[in-house]
Scaffold this motif. Structure first.
Motif, PDB file in Angstrom:
ATOM      1  N   UNK A 146       0.846  -1.195   0.000  1.00 56.93           N
ATOM      2  CA  UNK A 146       0.000   0.000   0.000  1.00 56.93           C
ATOM      3  C   UNK A 146       0.880   1.244   0.000  1.00 56.93           C
ATOM      4  N   UNK A 147       0.515   2.226  -0.828  1.00 56.12           N
ATOM      5  CA  UNK A 147       1.285   3.453  -0.926  1.00 56.12           C
ATOM      6  C   UNK A 147       0.385   4.656  -0.712  1.00 56.12           C
ATOM      7  N   UNK A 148       0.971   5.738  -0.244  1.00 57.22           N
ATOM      8  CA  UNK A 148       0.249   6.981  -0.025  1.00 57.22           C
ATOM      9  C   UNK A 148       0.484   7.923  -1.206  1.00 57.22           C
ATOM     10  N   UNK A 149      -0.387   8.916  -1.405  1.00 61.29           N
ATOM     11  CA  UNK A 149      -0.179   9.857  -2.511  1.00 61.29           C
ATOM     12  C   UNK A 149       1.204  10.500  -2.446  1.00 61.29           C
ATOM     13  N   UNK A 150       1.832  10.620  -3.607  1.00 59.81           N
ATOM     14  CA  UNK A 150       3.166  11.228  -3.782  1.00 59.81           C
ATOM     15  C   UNK A 150       4.316  10.310  -3.388  1.00 59.81           C
TER      16      UNK A 150
ATOM     17  N   UNK B 264      -3.144  -2.481  -8.512  1.00 61.89           N
ATOM     18  CA  UNK B 264      -4.441  -3.121  -8.257  1.00 61.89           C
ATOM     19  C   UNK B 264      -5.545  -2.078  -8.156  1.00 61.89           C
ATOM     20  N   UNK B 265      -5.299  -1.029  -7.373  1.00 62.42           N
ATOM     21  CA  UNK B 265      -6.246   0.066  -7.198  1.00 62.42           C
ATOM     22  C   UNK B 265      -5.463   1.366  -7.091  1.00 62.42           C
ATOM     23  N   UNK B 266      -6.045   2.443  -7.641  1.00 59.08           N
ATOM     24  CA  UNK B 266      -5.396   3.739  -7.560  1.00 59.08           C
ATOM     25  C   UNK B 266      -4.651   4.087  -8.843  1.00 59.08           C
ATOM     26  N   UNK B 267      -3.930   5.222  -8.799  1.00 58.46           N
ATOM     27  CA  UNK B 267      -3.273   5.749  -9.990  1.00 58.46           C
ATOM     28  C   UNK B 267      -1.847   6.195  -9.660  1.00 58.46           C
ATOM     29  N   UNK B 268      -0.988   6.143 -10.668  1.00 59.53           N
ATOM     30  CA  UNK B 268       0.399   6.574 -10.528  1.00 59.53           C
ATOM     31  C   UNK B 268       0.807   7.312 -11.801  1.00 59.53           C
TER      32      UNK B 268
ATOM     33  N   UNK C 126      -6.152  14.399 -10.505  1.00 60.72           N
ATOM     34  CA  UNK C 126      -4.994  15.266 -10.700  1.00 60.72           C
ATOM     35  C   UNK C 126      -5.332  16.689 -10.286  1.00 60.72           C
ATOM     36  N   UNK C 127      -4.414  17.318  -9.589  1.00 57.52           N
ATOM     37  CA  UNK C 127      -4.563  18.741  -9.309  1.00 57.52           C
ATOM     38  C   UNK C 127      -4.290  19.529 -10.582  1.00 57.52           C
ATOM     39  N   UNK C 128      -4.627  20.802 -10.570  1.00 58.35           N
ATOM     40  CA  UNK C 128      -4.346  21.624 -11.743  1.00 58.35           C
ATOM     41  C   UNK C 128      -2.839  21.787 -11.949  1.00 58.35           C
TER      42      UNK C 128
ATOM     43  N   UNK D  39     -13.265  17.651  -8.654  1.00 60.92           N
ATOM     44  CA  UNK D  39     -12.411  16.933  -9.615  1.00 60.92           C
ATOM     45  C   UNK D  39     -13.187  15.924 -10.460  1.00 60.92           C
ATOM     46  N   UNK D  40     -14.490  15.916 -10.308  1.00 61.96           N
ATOM     47  CA  UNK D  40     -15.291  14.968 -11.081  1.00 61.96           C
ATOM     48  C   UNK D  40     -15.636  15.570 -12.440  1.00 61.96           C
ATOM     49  N   UNK D  41     -15.362  14.804 -13.480  1.00 63.09           N
ATOM     50  CA  UNK D  41     -15.572  15.251 -14.856  1.00 63.09           C
ATOM     51  C   UNK D  41     -16.666  14.406 -15.493  1.00 63.09           C
ATOM     52  N   UNK D  42     -17.660  15.056 -16.063  1.00 64.16           N
ATOM     53  CA  UNK D  42     -18.672  14.364 -16.856  1.00 64.16           C
ATOM     54  C   UNK D  42     -18.620  14.914 -18.276  1.00 64.16           C
TER      55      UNK D  42
END
Length: 249
Positions: A38-42, A59-63, A183-185, A217-220
């Motif tokens: 398990x990893x934390x953001x950044x 497995x889950x999340x983004x990098x 993602x942040x801006x 941060x939700x995009x439709x």
């Protein structure tokens, strides 16, 4: 040893889209000594110049993959989604030529790199599937180079939103009500070669034109054909075989 097979469903889905693996190939992959991490953001998974030792699968999340200038300026070179392999470019290289960092909180299944090397040398269909996926990564990298180097700001952002939509759909995470853009801006700016202020202006422009709707941060996507046109987006470079027909063209 924990059975992580259910956590690797998206990974197997990806490999099967690259090559028709036989049951013995799948069993050989499942038999690898995976461990869950398990990893934390950044948090960094791989640092440039590091000797590669582990082979990781999200497995889950983004990098994301990134390169840094000597002054510390960052260029995000690729977003990695569930099912993606973190260390495929380092499978037979002596050292990593880039960083891999967690974009969100994530879990990954990792296995000693040497075990994967032995597996691909012993089973040619697995080697072919991994090689094909590496070629697709190269295709995406070329498209990102074109995006940053030759497209204007509005087109760059529209293109990235189209890509993320289809890649999420390909792993079963695309929803009618949109998706979370993790993602942040500032991070979007580092991926697109823009300032955070410019990113915000372009997102507002796409929203005013009715192409997208944002809630934090939700995009439709409100108008897929127009967003695709705005981004000069052709999905050929993604080499996807399982996107939903509603988003295909």
């Amino acid at each position: 040893m924990e059975d992580l097979s259910p956590r690797l469903d998206r990974f197997f889905q990806k490999l099967r889209s690259r090559e028709a693996l036989i049951a013995a190939d799948v069993d050989a992959i499942r038999a690898l000594p995976f461990k869950l991490r398990t990893l934390t953001p950044s948090q960094y998974m791989v640092r440039e110049g590091q000797l590669p030792q582990r082979f990781g699968i999200i497995c889950d999340g983004f990098a994301y993959r990134q390169k840094l200038t000597i002054e510390g300026d960052r260029q995000i070179a690729m977003i990695l989604v569930p099912g993606d392999m973190l260390d495929l470019p380092n499978l037979f290289l002596r050292e990593s030529d880039h960083d891999i960092q967690a974009l969100t909180a994530l879990t990954m299944a990792e296995v000693p790199l040497e075990a994967v090397r032995e597996l691909v040398l012993a089973r040619p269909m697995i080697a072919r599937a991994l090689w094909t996926d590496s070629l697709v990564e190269g295709s995406i990298t070329r498209e990102w180079l074109l995006n940053v180097g030759r497209r204007n700001a509005r087109t760059r952002i529209a293109h990235l939103l189209c890509e993320f939509q289809l890649r999420l759909e390909s792993i079963g995470q695309g929803e009618a009500e949109g998706y979370e853009l993790p993602m942040t801006q500032e991070q979007l700016g580092d991926a697109l070669g823009l300032t955070p202020v410019h990113v915000n202006r372009m997102l507002q422009s796409l929203e005013r034109e009715g192409l997208i709707h944002r809630r934090q941060r939700r995009i439709k996507v409100q108008d897929w054909p127009k967003l695709r046109l705005a981004g000069q987006f052709n999905q050929r470079y993604l080499h996807l075989t399982n996107v939903k027909p509603s988003a295909n063209f």
